[in-house]
Design a protein around this motif. Structure first.
Motif, mmCIF file in Angstrom:
data_model
loop_
_atom_site.group_PDB
_atom_site.id
_atom_site.type_symbol
_atom_site.label_atom_id
_atom_site.label_comp_id
_atom_site.label_asym_id
_atom_site.label_seq_id
_atom_site.Cartn_x
_atom_site.Cartn_y
_atom_site.Cartn_z
ATOM 1 N N GLN A 67 58.921 28.190 73.325
ATOM 2 C CA GLN A 67 58.126 28.268 72.109
ATOM 3 C C GLN A 67 56.637 28.016 72.319
ATOM 4 O OE1 GLN A 67 60.279 25.734 69.428
ATOM 5 N NE2 GLN A 67 61.382 27.455 68.529
ATOM 6 N N ASP A 68 56.283 27.060 73.170
ATOM 7 C CA ASP A 68 54.868 26.767 73.367
ATOM 8 C C ASP A 68 54.130 27.885 74.089
ATOM 9 O OD1 ASP A 68 55.046 24.377 72.047
ATOM 10 O OD2 ASP A 68 55.225 23.154 73.862
ATOM 11 N N ALA A 69 54.857 28.711 74.830
ATOM 12 C CA ALA A 69 54.228 29.808 75.559
ATOM 13 C C ALA A 69 54.175 31.091 74.730
ATOM 14 C CB ALA A 69 54.996 30.068 76.861
ATOM 15 N N ARG A 70 54.726 31.076 73.538
ATOM 16 C CA ARG A 70 54.872 32.280 72.708
ATOM 17 C C ARG A 70 53.879 32.257 71.562
ATOM 18 N NH1 ARG A 70 58.649 33.551 68.229
ATOM 19 N NH2 ARG A 70 59.089 35.775 68.304
ATOM 20 N N THR A 71 53.133 33.339 71.407
ATOM 21 C CA THR A 71 52.223 33.517 70.285
ATOM 22 C C THR A 71 52.608 34.812 69.589
ATOM 23 O OG1 THR A 71 50.440 32.415 71.474
ATOM 24 C CG2 THR A 71 49.807 33.799 69.597
ATOM 25 N N VAL A 72 52.752 34.758 68.293
ATOM 26 C CA VAL A 72 53.110 35.945 67.519
ATOM 27 C C VAL A 72 51.935 36.303 66.624
ATOM 28 C CG1 VAL A 72 54.714 36.922 65.833
ATOM 29 C CG2 VAL A 72 55.546 35.271 67.531
ATOM 30 N N ILE A 73 51.487 37.548 66.732
ATOM 31 C CA ILE A 73 50.429 38.044 65.859
ATOM 32 C C ILE A 73 50.921 39.332 65.212
ATOM 33 C CG2 ILE A 73 48.530 37.004 67.152
ATOM 34 C CD1 ILE A 73 48.041 39.748 68.411
ATOM 35 N N GLY A 74 50.376 39.648 64.073
ATOM 36 C CA GLY A 74 50.767 40.862 63.375
ATOM 37 C C GLY A 74 50.104 42.084 63.987
#
Length: 161
Positions: A140-147
């Motif tokens: 989770q800390d390595a994951r970034t979600v953008i639109g």
């Protein structure tokens, strides 16, 4: 020929973005259909023209590159009063399994493979979604979600009786 009460694409040169956004949804729907048709027509025209240019200038550009000892890059020449700049970019693809073996080989030789190879890690959303909970929290800390780019498709609502 049928006449339409909807504005045509020429409206884009006459109205501001805000004014267009305030048009009735039916008009926006019509404009979207017309713009899609024009885009398809323009893309087909560009593809046709690109094919004609390739047909006309490919051999000349290849010959100029060969004279320079190049397989790729820019070839510049003239056709009458027109300067032609023919660019053939180099596209390199690396076999990932072979590179992974080379990384291990470089490590075994005592060198740092990161001095020679760029490494990128990624996790597909499909694989991420099926991770066990204990592993998912680690990721989770390595994951970034953008639109992404939001799109709108307008369609006529079918009335049912």
């Amino acid at each position: 020929m049928t006449l339409s009460n909807h504005p045509g694409l020429e409206i884009f040169a006459q109205l501001s973005l805000e004014e267009i956004a305030r048009l009735p949804a039916e008009d926006l729907h019509h404009l979207q259909i017309e713009a899609d048709k024009e885009l398809k027509r323009a893309k087909a025209t560009v593809a046709w023209l690109d094919s004609a240019l390739l047909n006309r200038y490919r051999d000349k550009a290849q010959s100029i590159r060969a004279e320079s000892g190049k397989d790729f890059g820019v070839a510049r020449f003239t056709d009458g009063e027109i300067t032609i700049v023919a660019e053939l970019p180099k596209k390199v693809d690396w076999n990932q399994r072979d590179l992974a073996a080379l990384v291990e080989h470089i490590k075994a030789q005592g060198d740092n493979p990161l001095d020679y190879i760029d490494v990128t890690f990624s996790v597909s959303e499909r694989k991420y979604s099926v991770l066990p909970a204990r592993l998912k929290t680690l990721f989770q800390d390595a994951r970034t979600v953008i639109g992404g780019r939001q799109t709108f498709k307008l369609s006529v609502t079918k009335e049912t009786a």
